[in-house]
Design an enzyme around this catalytic site. Structure first.
Site, short mmCIF file in Angstrom:
data_model
loop_
_atom_site.label_atom_id
_atom_site.label_comp_id
_atom_site.label_asym_id
_atom_site.label_seq_id
_atom_site.Cartn_x
_atom_site.Cartn_y
_atom_site.Cartn_z
N ASP A 1 39.94 49.88 54.31
CA ASP A 1 41.08 50.11 53.53
C ASP A 1 42.50 49.73 54.37
O ASP A 1 42.37 48.25 54.22
CB ASP A 1 41.20 51.58 53.68
CG ASP A 1 40.17 52.28 52.62
OD1 ASP A 1 39.69 51.59 51.77
OD2 ASP A 1 39.74 53.69 53.20
N ASP B 1 38.57 58.19 46.89
CA ASP B 1 38.76 56.78 47.68
C ASP B 1 40.34 56.69 47.97
O ASP B 1 41.08 55.83 47.67
CB ASP B 1 38.41 55.76 46.75
CG ASP B 1 38.45 54.50 47.47
OD1 ASP B 1 38.73 54.38 48.70
OD2 ASP B 1 38.61 53.34 46.79
N HIS C 1 42.02 39.79 45.53
CA HIS C 1 41.49 40.89 44.57
C HIS C 1 42.11 40.44 43.24
O HIS C 1 43.55 40.27 43.23
CB HIS C 1 41.67 42.00 45.13
CG HIS C 1 40.88 43.16 44.59
ND1 HIS C 1 39.66 43.07 43.69
CD2 HIS C 1 40.62 44.64 44.67
CE1 HIS C 1 39.02 44.05 43.49
NE2 HIS C 1 39.52 44.90 43.74
N GLU D 1 43.20 45.95 53.63
CA GLU D 1 43.92 45.29 52.59
C GLU D 1 45.72 45.70 52.73
O GLU D 1 45.82 46.65 53.35
CB GLU D 1 43.53 46.07 51.33
CG GLU D 1 43.60 47.59 51.26
CD GLU D 1 42.92 48.44 50.20
OE1 GLU D 1 41.67 48.22 50.32
OE2 GLU D 1 43.31 49.23 49.15
N SER E 1 31.34 49.74 50.93
CA SER E 1 32.42 49.76 50.22
C SER E 1 33.16 51.33 50.62
O SER E 1 32.49 52.28 50.62
CB SER E 1 31.85 49.99 48.75
OG SER E 1 32.89 50.64 47.90
N GLY E 2 34.39 51.07 50.51
CA GLY E 2 35.33 52.31 50.65
C GLY E 2 35.18 53.45 49.48
O GLY E 2 34.89 54.69 49.77
N LEU E 3 35.13 52.81 48.15
CA LEU E 3 35.15 53.63 47.19
C LEU E 3 33.77 54.38 46.99
O LEU E 3 33.56 55.39 47.01
CB LEU E 3 35.43 52.67 45.79
CG LEU E 3 34.53 53.51 44.60
CD1 LEU E 3 35.77 54.37 44.18
CD2 LEU E 3 34.64 52.32 43.23
N ASP F 1 34.68 47.83 54.40
CA ASP F 1 36.04 48.14 53.64
C ASP F 1 36.99 49.00 54.40
O ASP F 1 36.55 50.11 54.67
CB ASP F 1 35.61 48.79 52.32
CG ASP F 1 36.91 49.14 51.56
OD1 ASP F 1 38.03 48.77 51.92
OD2 ASP F 1 36.64 49.45 50.33
N LYS G 1 45.44 54.98 51.11
CA LYS G 1 45.62 53.81 50.23
C LYS G 1 45.05 54.50 48.83
O LYS G 1 44.56 55.55 48.88
CB LYS G 1 44.34 52.66 50.65
CG LYS G 1 43.04 53.27 50.94
CD LYS G 1 42.16 53.58 49.69
CE LYS G 1 42.06 52.49 48.75
NZ LYS G 1 41.03 51.66 49.09
N ASN H 1 42.77 53.43 45.26
CA ASN H 1 41.77 52.35 44.89
C ASN H 1 42.54 51.36 43.77
O ASN H 1 43.64 51.70 43.09
CB ASN H 1 40.73 52.99 44.06
CG ASN H 1 39.59 51.88 43.45
OD1 ASN H 1 39.82 51.52 42.51
ND2 ASN H 1 38.69 51.91 44.49
N SER H 2 42.18 49.99 43.98
CA SER H 2 42.88 49.23 43.23
C SER H 2 42.96 49.06 41.76
O SER H 2 43.81 48.69 40.97
CB SER H 2 42.51 47.65 43.73
OG SER H 2 42.38 47.54 45.01
N ARG I 1 42.84 41.45 52.90
CA ARG I 1 42.74 41.55 51.59
C ARG I 1 44.12 41.34 50.82
O ARG I 1 44.85 42.17 51.27
CB ARG I 1 41.85 42.65 51.16
CG ARG I 1 41.94 43.00 49.75
CD ARG I 1 41.12 44.22 49.48
NE ARG I 1 41.11 45.02 48.45
CZ ARG I 1 40.33 46.27 48.05
NH1 ARG I 1 39.19 46.36 48.95
NH2 ARG I 1 40.73 46.74 46.86
C1 SPV Z 1 35.83 49.19 47.37
O1 SPV Z 1 34.45 48.75 47.23
O2 SPV Z 1 36.09 50.45 47.93
C2 SPV Z 1 36.69 48.34 47.07
C3 SPV Z 1 36.74 47.36 46.04
O3 SPV Z 1 37.80 48.32 47.84
S1 SPV Z 1 37.62 48.00 44.81
O4 SPV Z 1 36.86 49.00 44.54
O5 SPV Z 1 37.41 47.02 43.70
O6 SPV Z 1 38.82 47.92 45.13
MG MG Z 2 38.03 49.96 48.93
#
Ligand code: SPV
Ligand code: MG
Length: 553
Positions: free
Chosen positions: A98, A69, A200, A125, A57-59, A96, A131, A133-134, A169
Site C-alpha cells: 500500500d 482495501d 498502473h 504506491e 495483493s492488498g485487495l 503489496d 489508501k 483502491n485504485s 508504484r
Molecule cells: C492489489 O492487488 O491490491 C492492487 C492492485 O493494489 S489493484 O487492486 O489493481 O490496485
Molecule cells: Mg493494493
C-alpha cells in the site's frame, strides 16, 4: 534494453534466495508473471500451477480477511498472512505494501520485518494513508514526491537482504494526472533507489502503459497490473519491454464465485448430493496441506504406538515355598522350559507393544539381569510387602501403564483386553477361579467381588466394576480371582501414586499388599474395572506350579 541490477546469488546455498529470484525476475529480459495469492492455501496453489512468484495483493488479503482495501487490516495482520504464505511456498513473494503503512519510519520497520520473514520485495504506491483502491473513485490525491522518495530511501536503507526489492508504484494515471506526471515521478523514485516502477492504469486498453514504457526506455524495470486491460495480447507487453505482469486478484475472485455457487446450492438443496462431484476431494485438501510429509515425520519422531507404555513388575520376593529352587535366585528367574519365567512374562508385554520394562528387584537382585530392562531395588524386601516394592518404582507409574506380579504367566491377549478398559484401573479377573487350585491346598488367593458375576459370555463387554478385593472375602460374594496384572490409565496412575503417598503417611505402606492398595483405592472411589478371563494363567508358588508352567507353554 533494461539495466541489469546486480543481484547476489546467495553464495552459501545452492538455490538463490527468494529475494534474489524476484530481483532476477525484475531484471530478466523476459516478460515474467506474478500471480495473486491471499493466504497460505492460495499461495500453494499459485506455486503448484507453475508461477515463479506471488503477488500478495492488498485487495485480496483484505477481502479474504473480510475487510476493505483501505488499510483496515493492520500491517502486522498483513505480516501474519504473509508469514503463512511464505512458509507454505518456495517461490518469492512481492507484497503489496500500500503506501508503506505509514511514513518513512513505518516503512523502515516494515522492510526489516519483511526481510526477517523471507518476503522478497515490497511495492509501495504514491498515495496517502489510509489508501483507497485504485479502482474506486476519481482524482485520488497523490503523495508529495519528496516525501515518497524519502520512504523509498528509508526502505532501501533498512533492508537486511541486499537482494530485497522496493518497487515504486505510480498512481499518476489512476489520479488522471497524465504521462508527464508519471514520468517525472518515475524518474524521482528511480533516483531515490527504487528497483523497479509499477505503472498502473485503469483504462481498458494498454495505451497508457505502452506510452509510458516507450518514454521510459528501460531506465529501470517496469511492472504492470493489467486488471482492466484484459484484452491486450500478452505479446504487446513483451514488445513494450515490460518486465513483470501481475495477475492481481483472480484467485480471490474465482474463489468468491466458487464459494458463492456452492453455498447457495447447498442452502437451496439442503443436501451435498449435487455438489460433491464438482470440487476437490478432502483427500486433495490433505495433499495440499502436506499431510504426507507429516505422516513421514511422525514415523521419524513419534514413538510407535505403545512404545512409551511402561510395565512395572513386582519381583522382589524369594518365593520361599519353592525351597532349594530359590536358594540362588528369586523365583521369577527360575527356568521354565529353557527361559526364566520373568523373561517369558516380559515377552508377553513386548508382544503387546509395551517397551518400557521396569522390574522391582529384592532377593538375589543381581540375578535379575535380563537385557533392556530398567531395575529399581527394594532393599527392604525381606520385611516389606508388594505395596512397598511398588513404591520403589513410583517414578515409573506414569501415564498409561501396567503393574504386574513378576511370577505369573497368562495368555498374551489378556493384555490387549485390559488395554480396552475405560476405568482408572482395569484388572484381569479369572471367572473360572474355582477350577484352579482346590481350596484344600490352602493357597492364599486374590479374590474379587464385582458389580456382577461373569455372564458366561467372554465377548460380553458390559462394564464390570470391582467392589471388593482381598483374600478374606466371603465365598458367597466372590466372582473371580485377580490374576495379578492391572492396567492403569493416566488418571489411574495418578491415583496409585497418591495412594502410595497416603500409605507412606499413615505408615501402612511397609506391610501392605497389592490387594490392600487396590481395596483402598476402591474405598476412595477410584473406578476399578474387571475384565473376566477364562483361566489360562498361573502363578508360580511351588514346584508343582513349575510343572504346570511347562505344560502351560
Ligand atoms: C492489489 O492487488 O491490491 C492492487 C492492485 O493494489 S489493484 O487492486 O489493481 O490496485
Ligand atoms: Mg493494493
Amino acid at each position: 534494453m533494461r539495466g541489469k541490477a546486480d543481484h547476489n546469488w546467495n553464495s552459501q546455498a545452492e538455490t538463490p534466495s527468494k529475494a534474489a529470484r524476484l530481483r532476477a525476475m525484475l531484471t530478466s529480459p523476459e516478460l515474467e508473471f506474478l500471480m495473486e495469492a491471499h493466504n497460505g492455501l492460495s499461495a500453494k496453489i499459485v506455486e503448484e500451477a507453475g508461477f515463479k512468484g506471488i503477488w500478495a495483493s492488498g485487495l485480496s488479503m483484505s477481502a479474504a480477511l473480510g475487510v476493505r482495501d483501505s488499510n483496515e487490516a493492520s500491517w502486522t495482520q498483513v505480516m501474519e498472512v504473509l508469514e503463512f504464505m511464505s512458509d507454505a511456498t518456495t517461490v518469492p513473494i512481492l507484497v503489496d505494501g500500500d503506501t508503506g503503512w505509514g511514513n518513512f519510519n513505518n516503512m523502515r520497520r516494515a522492510v526489516t520485518k519483511l526481510c526477517q520473514r523471507g518476503i522478497a520485495g515490497i511495492c509501495i504506491e504514491d498515495k496517502l494513508f489510509p489508501k483507497t483502491n485504485s479502482f474506486i473513485g476519481e482524482g485520488q490525491p497523490l503523495a508529495d514526491i519528496d516525501e515518497f522518495c524519502g520512504k523509498i530511501k528509508a526502505g532501501k536503507d533498512s533492508q537486511t537482504d541486499s537482494d530485497f526489492s522496493v518497487v515504486a508504484r505510480l498512481e499518476a494515471f489512476i489520479a488522471g494526472r497524465g504521462l508527464g506526471e508519471a514520468l517525472k515521478r518515475a524518474e524521482a523514485y528511480h533516483a531515490a533507489g527504487a528497483d523497479a516502477v509499477l505503472v498502473h492504469s485503469k483504462q481498458s486498453t494498454a495505451d497508457e502503459i505502452v506510452s509510458f514504457a516507450r518514454e521510459w526506455a528501460g531506465r529501470c524495470p517496469i511492472v504492470i497490473v493489467p486488471t482492466k486491460y484484459t484484452q491486450t495480447p500478452t505479446d504487446d507487453f513483451r514488445d513494450a519491454g515490460i518486465s513483470v505482469a501481475i495477475w492481481a486478484n483472480h484467485n480471490l475472485r474465482a474463489a468468491i464465485t466458487a464459494m458463492r455457487e456452492t453455498s447457495r446450492q447447498i442452502f437451496r438443496e439442503e443436501s451435498l448430493a449435487g455438489v460433491d462431484g464438482g470440487m476437490v476431494t478432502v483427500k486433495e485438501v490433505f495433499e495440499l496441506a502436506g499431510n504426507e510429509e507429516l505422516a513421514e515425520a511422525e514415523k521419524r519422531y513419534l514413538p510407535a504406538a505403545g512404545e512409551t507404555m511402561t510395565a512395572v513388575f513386582l519381583a522382589a520376593s524369594r518365593g520361599a515355598a519353592l525351597g532349594a529352587l530359590t536358594e540362588d535366585r528369586p523365583k521369577c528367574m527360575i527356568d521354565v522350559r529353557g527361559q526364566p519365567l520373568l523373561r517369558r512374562l516380559i515377552e508377553n508385554f513386548k508382544e503387546s507393544g509395551v517397551r518400557d520394562i521396569v522390574v522391582v528387584r529384592g532377593y538375589k537382585k543381581e540375578k535379575i539381569n535380563l537385557p533392556s530392562i530398567t531395575t529399581v531395588d527394594n532393599d527392604l524386601y525381606a520385611n516389606t510387602g508388594e505395596a512397598a516394592s511398588l513404591a520403589c518404582a513410583i517414578d515409573h507409574i506414569q501415564g498409561d501403564c501396567f503393574v504386574s506380579y513378576g511370577d505369573i504367566l497368562f495368555r498374551q491377549h489378556y493384555l490387549d483386553q485390559l488395554m480396552t478398559g475405560d476405568d482408572d484401573i482395569t484388572i484381569a479377573v479369572d471367572a473360572l477361579w474355582k477350577e484352579r487350585k482346590s481350596d484344600a491346598e490352602g493357597w492364599v488367593r486374590d479374590l474379587v467381588s464385582c458389580s456382577r458375576p461373569f455372564s458366561g459370555d467372554y465377548l460380553d463387554d458390559d462394564p464390570v466394576i470391582v467392589k471388593r478385593i482381598g483374600n478374606q472375602l466371603d465365598p458367597a460374594e466372590v466372582d473371580g480371582e485377580w490374576i495379578g496384572v492391572a492396567r492403569l490409565s493416566r488418571r489411574g496412575s495418578e491415583r496409585v501414586r497418591a495412594e502410595i503417598e497416603a500409605m507412606r503417611e499413615d505408615a501402612t505402606l511397609p506391610q501392605s499388599s497389592m490387594l490392600d492398595l487396590l481395596q483402598r483405592l476402591v474405598d476412595k472411589g477410584t473406578s476399578i474395572g474387571a475384565v473376566y478371563v477364562p483361566g489360562q494363567w498361573l502363578d508360580v508358588d511351588d514346584a508343582a506350579d513349575f510343572t504346570r508352567a511347562g505344560k502351560f507353554l
